[in-house]
Design a protein around this motif. Structure first.
Motif, PDB file in Angstrom:
ATOM      1  N   VAL A  86     -38.700 -87.675  -5.067  1.00  0.00           N
ATOM      2  CA  VAL A  86     -39.100 -87.061  -3.797  1.00  0.00           C
ATOM      3  C   VAL A  86     -39.028 -85.548  -3.888  1.00  0.00           C
ATOM      4  CG1 VAL A  86     -38.512 -86.841  -1.348  1.00  0.00           C
ATOM      5  CG2 VAL A  86     -38.444 -89.080  -2.453  1.00  0.00           C
ATOM      6  N   ARG A  87     -38.047 -85.033  -4.600  1.00  0.00           N
ATOM      7  CA  ARG A  87     -37.910 -83.585  -4.768  1.00  0.00           C
ATOM      8  C   ARG A  87     -39.079 -82.998  -5.564  1.00  0.00           C
ATOM      9  NH1 ARG A  87     -32.787 -83.667  -6.545  1.00  0.00           N
ATOM     10  NH2 ARG A  87     -31.912 -83.611  -4.431  1.00  0.00           N
ATOM     11  N   SER A  88     -39.759 -83.849  -6.354  1.00  0.00           N
ATOM     12  CA  SER A  88     -40.876 -83.362  -7.177  1.00  0.00           C
ATOM     13  C   SER A  88     -42.220 -83.440  -6.471  1.00  0.00           C
ATOM     14  CB  SER A  88     -40.945 -84.180  -8.479  1.00  0.00           C
ATOM     15  OG  SER A  88     -41.392 -85.511  -8.218  1.00  0.00           O
ATOM     16  N   LEU A  89     -42.270 -84.012  -5.269  1.00  0.00           N
ATOM     17  CA  LEU A  89     -43.544 -84.158  -4.567  1.00  0.00           C
ATOM     18  C   LEU A  89     -44.091 -82.791  -4.142  1.00  0.00           C
ATOM     19  CD1 LEU A  89     -42.803 -87.271  -2.310  1.00  0.00           C
ATOM     20  CD2 LEU A  89     -44.000 -87.207  -4.509  1.00  0.00           C
ATOM     21  N   PRO A  90     -45.410 -82.642  -4.040  1.00  0.00           N
ATOM     22  CA  PRO A  90     -46.025 -81.339  -3.749  1.00  0.00           C
ATOM     23  C   PRO A  90     -45.965 -80.976  -2.260  1.00  0.00           C
ATOM     24  CG  PRO A  90     -47.733 -82.987  -4.008  1.00  0.00           C
ATOM     25  CD  PRO A  90     -46.437 -83.671  -4.328  1.00  0.00           C
ATOM     26  N   CYS A  91     -44.773 -80.642  -1.788  1.00  0.00           N
ATOM     27  CA  CYS A  91     -44.593 -80.274  -0.390  1.00  0.00           C
ATOM     28  C   CYS A  91     -43.272 -79.531  -0.234  1.00  0.00           C
ATOM     29  CB  CYS A  91     -44.595 -81.522   0.512  1.00  0.00           C
ATOM     30  SG  CYS A  91     -43.244 -82.651   0.151  1.00  0.00           S
ATOM     31  N   ASP A  92     -43.080 -78.959   0.952  1.00  0.00           N
ATOM     32  CA  ASP A  92     -41.799 -78.328   1.267  1.00  0.00           C
ATOM     33  C   ASP A  92     -40.933 -79.233   2.123  1.00  0.00           C
ATOM     34  OD1 ASP A  92     -39.990 -75.919   1.421  1.00  0.00           O
ATOM     35  OD2 ASP A  92     -40.385 -76.236   3.563  1.00  0.00           O
ATOM     36  N   SER A  93     -41.571 -79.953   3.061  1.00  0.00           N
ATOM     37  CA  SER A  93     -40.823 -80.893   3.897  1.00  0.00           C
ATOM     38  C   SER A  93     -41.671 -82.132   4.121  1.00  0.00           C
ATOM     39  CB  SER A  93     -40.439 -80.259   5.235  1.00  0.00           C
ATOM     40  OG  SER A  93     -41.580 -79.934   6.002  1.00  0.00           O
ATOM     41  N   VAL A  94     -41.000 -83.299   4.163  1.00  0.00           N
ATOM     42  CA  VAL A  94     -41.723 -84.548   4.321  1.00  0.00           C
ATOM     43  C   VAL A  94     -40.772 -85.639   4.806  1.00  0.00           C
ATOM     44  CG1 VAL A  94     -41.374 -85.459   1.974  1.00  0.00           C
ATOM     45  CG2 VAL A  94     -43.466 -86.026   3.228  1.00  0.00           C
ATOM     46  N   VAL A  95     -41.318 -86.581   5.568  1.00  0.00           N
ATOM     47  CA  VAL A  95     -40.617 -87.821   5.920  1.00  0.00           C
ATOM     48  C   VAL A  95     -41.550 -88.969   5.585  1.00  0.00           C
ATOM     49  CG1 VAL A  95     -39.587 -89.209   7.747  1.00  0.00           C
ATOM     50  CG2 VAL A  95     -39.290 -86.723   7.772  1.00  0.00           C
ATOM     51  N   LEU A  96     -41.111 -89.844   4.690  1.00  0.00           N
ATOM     52  CA  LEU A  96     -41.933 -90.947   4.217  1.00  0.00           C
ATOM     53  C   LEU A  96     -41.252 -92.278   4.514  1.00  0.00           C
ATOM     54  CD1 LEU A  96     -42.934 -89.558   0.700  1.00  0.00           C
ATOM     55  CD2 LEU A  96     -44.392 -89.665   2.734  1.00  0.00           C
ATOM     56  N   ASP A  97     -42.060 -93.269   4.824  1.00  0.00           N
ATOM     57  CA  ASP A  97     -41.592 -94.635   5.049  1.00  0.00           C
ATOM     58  C   ASP A  97     -42.125 -95.484   3.908  1.00  0.00           C
ATOM     59  OD1 ASP A  97     -40.577 -96.946   6.147  1.00  0.00           O
ATOM     60  OD2 ASP A  97     -41.849 -96.918   7.940  1.00  0.00           O
ATOM     61  N   GLY A  98     -41.309 -96.399   3.408  1.00  0.00           N
ATOM     62  CA  GLY A  98     -41.788 -97.214   2.307  1.00  0.00           C
ATOM     63  C   GLY A  98     -40.827 -98.312   1.924  1.00  0.00           C
ATOM     64  N   GLU A  99     -41.069 -98.861   0.757  1.00  0.00           N
ATOM     65  CA  GLU A  99     -40.218 -99.903   0.181  1.00  0.00           C
ATOM     66  C   GLU A  99     -39.864 -99.477  -1.226  1.00  0.00           C
ATOM     67  OE1 GLU A  99     -39.656-103.484   0.995  1.00  0.00           O
ATOM     68  OE2 GLU A  99     -40.451-103.348   3.026  1.00  0.00           O
ATOM     69  N   THR A 100     -38.756-100.013  -1.700  1.00  0.00           N
ATOM     70  CA  THR A 100     -38.405 -99.789  -3.097  1.00  0.00           C
ATOM     71  C   THR A 100     -37.950-101.106  -3.684  1.00  0.00           C
ATOM     72  OG1 THR A 100     -37.122 -98.416  -4.632  1.00  0.00           O
ATOM     73  CG2 THR A 100     -35.981 -99.194  -2.664  1.00  0.00           C
ATOM     74  N   LEU A 101     -38.199-101.277  -4.969  1.00  0.00           N
ATOM     75  CA  LEU A 101     -37.759-102.493  -5.631  1.00  0.00           C
ATOM     76  C   LEU A 101     -37.588-102.239  -7.121  1.00  0.00           C
ATOM     77  CD1 LEU A 101     -40.714-105.044  -5.891  1.00  0.00           C
ATOM     78  CD2 LEU A 101     -41.026-102.684  -5.274  1.00  0.00           C
ATOM     79  N   ALA A 102     -36.809-103.098  -7.725  1.00  0.00           N
ATOM     80  CA  ALA A 102     -36.620-103.046  -9.168  1.00  0.00           C
ATOM     81  C   ALA A 102     -37.665-103.934  -9.825  1.00  0.00           C
ATOM     82  CB  ALA A 102     -35.216-103.516  -9.529  1.00  0.00           C
ATOM     83  N   LEU A 103     -38.186-103.476 -10.961  1.00  0.00           N
ATOM     84  CA  LEU A 103     -39.241-104.203 -11.666  1.00  0.00           C
ATOM     85  C   LEU A 103     -38.753-104.696 -13.015  1.00  0.00           C
ATOM     86  CD1 LEU A 103     -42.223-101.747 -11.022  1.00  0.00           C
ATOM     87  CD2 LEU A 103     -41.631-103.797  -9.707  1.00  0.00           C
ATOM     88  N   THR A 104     -39.358-105.781 -13.482  1.00  0.00           N
ATOM     89  CA  THR A 104     -39.102-106.246 -14.842  1.00  0.00           C
ATOM     90  C   THR A 104     -39.854-105.353 -15.825  1.00  0.00           C
ATOM     91  OG1 THR A 104     -41.005-107.728 -14.901  1.00  0.00           O
ATOM     92  CG2 THR A 104     -38.949-108.608 -13.978  1.00  0.00           C
ATOM     93  N   ASP A 105     -39.621-105.570 -17.103  1.00  0.00           N
ATOM     94  CA  ASP A 105     -40.348-104.798 -18.127  1.00  0.00           C
ATOM     95  C   ASP A 105     -41.848-105.063 -18.065  1.00  0.00           C
ATOM     96  OD1 ASP A 105     -37.969-103.769 -19.001  1.00  0.00           O
ATOM     97  OD2 ASP A 105     -37.731-105.197 -20.668  1.00  0.00           O
ATOM     98  N   GLU A 106     -42.227-106.197 -17.496  1.00  0.00           N
ATOM     99  CA  GLU A 106     -43.657-106.533 -17.366  1.00  0.00           C
ATOM    100  C   GLU A 106     -44.256-105.977 -16.086  1.00  0.00           C
ATOM    101  OE1 GLU A 106     -41.263-108.943 -17.951  1.00  0.00           O
ATOM    102  OE2 GLU A 106     -41.572-108.671 -20.123  1.00  0.00           O
TER     103      GLU A 106
END
Length: 503
Positions: free
Chosen positions: A247-267
């Motif tokens: 998130v710190r690398s995104l091209p902006c100064d301030s942002v609020v994002l909604d989303g999901e996160t998950l762990a993935l297998t090697d595939e």
């Protein structure tokens, strides 16, 4: 105000199933409580001290029980002050100091006040659905639209704070609340749809996105400062370093994002939900390194000084693609072949798709019909009300779960069925250890618990039934998993369960 008045109002709420009657009881109390005690009274009535959890359990309180006062004499302020002393007491000798304060408080309380305090301090009063009734009561007491109160609540994150603003300044004061980067807001929620065709017909122009089997996240960034929050608004920034770096690398100064996160297998396929959730509770450095999380963002609520909550989804999606790039969730706006997206999502190991109206604003904290979820199997999130002791191979284990749906009128969860199917040996052992710590009563066959745990069940459907108070019963339900990422208020309502019957 006497503490007795708050306790009496709570008793009135428990004595009726009518949402209208509950609203009237609360509105009458709010109109009478002094401004200096308003926030505390609202906190008490919605089931949580203003200090939050103060680390006192049922066993401790039982040991401190004193003969009750014959007449009510405690004030709301006196109770709040005593709980503040307990909360702030730490270090050497703190146990004795906490016990002294609580013993004195209980001795000054009447029997009904003692029972209220027991339930308040052990979490038994907490009913997330009652928050909706309190919103209506605040609106009625001040004669402002409920939506104005609801919006201020979702943006402030505090119902007591919202009530104080409404009672002191009405609509103008409520309008002062806005999105603040670094302060989480309640996520917008989706409702189920029976089929993809139904969702498309209902919403008009839409975006169709993958529905992932991950953990909901809300990320806030201002400059280099980043915070990551869960669905329940818990700050997990310290545990998800890879997400904060991204998130710190995104091209902006301030942002609020909604989303999901998950762990993935090697595939590249999703790992089991429990593995993703383990990251939010892990303090083991090797686990934090080994199980990396991948974010998928699907909404942008703020970008570089501009709040987007009230903008239509098509505009928020433009901002999202601009800032999140490759980390936008798979999907397509106004797709030519929506069924193909559903097929791809299922082939990739995900749950189904979300169908969202491109004309909709972001309704923080609401489960409306602007977002619809389409899954090939029926699932419900229900609250655990108790468990029966098992037989045969399960002797000695708490097995058959009693399941309840949320009462939108703010009453206790409404039982809709039981199930022991789907429980692994690991889950049986866990719930046998966990459920007695939440016990409210038991008989020879069953341990009854506070309605705090949410469990996801898969089912064939529901049927009419006079066996349970909601008039419906689950058909062939089996446990998929517990949902530690959800509060009881996030569980499905009895109306949602009955809607499956109509379907």
């Amino acid at each position: 105000m006497l503490f007795h008045d708050v306790v009496a109002a709570s008793a009135g709420l428990s004595a009726t199933r009518s949402r209208r009657a509950k609203t009237a009881i609360l509105a009458e109390l709010l109109s009478a409580v002094p401004a200096s005690e308003l926030a505390t009274a609202v906190a008490f009535l919605t089931g949580q001290p203003s200090q939050g959890r103060i680390g006192v359990g049922w066993r401790t309180l039982s040991q401190l029980r004193a003969p009750p006062s014959a007449e009510p004499r405690l004030t709301v302020t006196e109770v709040d002050t005593a709980l503040g002393e307990v909360s702030e007491s730490v270090g050497s000798g703190s146990a004795a100091r906490r016990a002294h304060v609580l013993r004195r408080l209980l001795a000054d309380a009447t029997r009904t006040e003692q029972e209220f305090l027991f339930r308040l301090l052990t979490g038994e009063l907490r009913q997330g659905a009652l928050e909706g009734v309190m919103v209506d009561a605040i609106a009625e007491a001040v004669a402002v639209p409920p939506d104005a109160v609801r919006r201020a609540f979702m943006l402030s994150g505090s119902l007591p704070t919202t009530a104080a603003a409404a009672m002191s300044g009405g609509s103008a004061a409520l309008g002062q609340f806005g999105l603040q980067v670094g302060r989480p807001i309640r996520p917008m929620l989706a409702s189920p749809a029976e089929a993809l065709e139904e969702a498309l017909a209902e919403l008009g122009p839409v975006v169709v996105e993958y529905k992932l089997d991950g953990a909901r996240i809300q990320v806030h960034r201002r400059g280099d400062e980043v915070h990551v929050y869960t669905r329940t608004l818990r700050d997990v920034t310290a545990r998800v370093g890879e997400l904060t770096e991204l998130v710190r690398s995104l091209p902006c100064d301030s942002v609020v994002l909604d989303g999901e996160t998950l762990a993935l297998t090697d595939e590249g396929r999703p790992r089991p939900f429990q593995e993703t959730m383990s990251r939010f509770g892990s303090t083991r450095e090797e686990q934090l390194r080994a199980l990396l999380l991948r974010p998928y963002f699907f909404d942008c609520l703020h970008l570089d000084g501009t709040d987007l909550l009230d903008a239509p989804l098509r505009e928020r999606n433009n901002a999202l693609r601009k800032v999140a790039g490759e980390h936008v969730i798979p999907g397509q706006s106004e797709p030519a072949d929506p069924a193909a997206i559903l097929t791809r999502a299922l082939d990739d190991g995900h749950e189904g798709v979300m169908v969202k109206s491109l004309d909709s604003a972001y309704a923080a904290g609401r489960r409306g019909r602007s977002w619809l979820k389409v899954k090939p199997v029926h699932t419900l999130d229900l609250v655990v009300l108790g468990a029966e002791w098992g037989h045969g191979r399960r002797t000695g284990y708490l097995s058959n779960l009693h399941l309840g749906a949320i009462d939108p009128a703010g009453g206790p969860p409404i039982m809709v069925g039981k199930t022991f199917k789907g429980l692994t040996d690991e889950l049986l052992a866990w719930q046998t250890e966990r459920l007695p710590t939440m016990e409210t009563a038991r008989d020879r066959a069953t341990v009854y618990v506070r309605p705090e745990l949410v469990v996801e069940v898969e089912l064939d459907g529901v049927q009419s039934s006079s066996r349970y108070p909601g008039g419906v019963a689950l058909r062939f339900a089996r446990v998929l998993r517990y949902r530690p990422d959800k509060e009881p208020a996030d569980a499905d309502t009895i109306e949602s369960v009955r809607a499956m019957l109509r379907g």
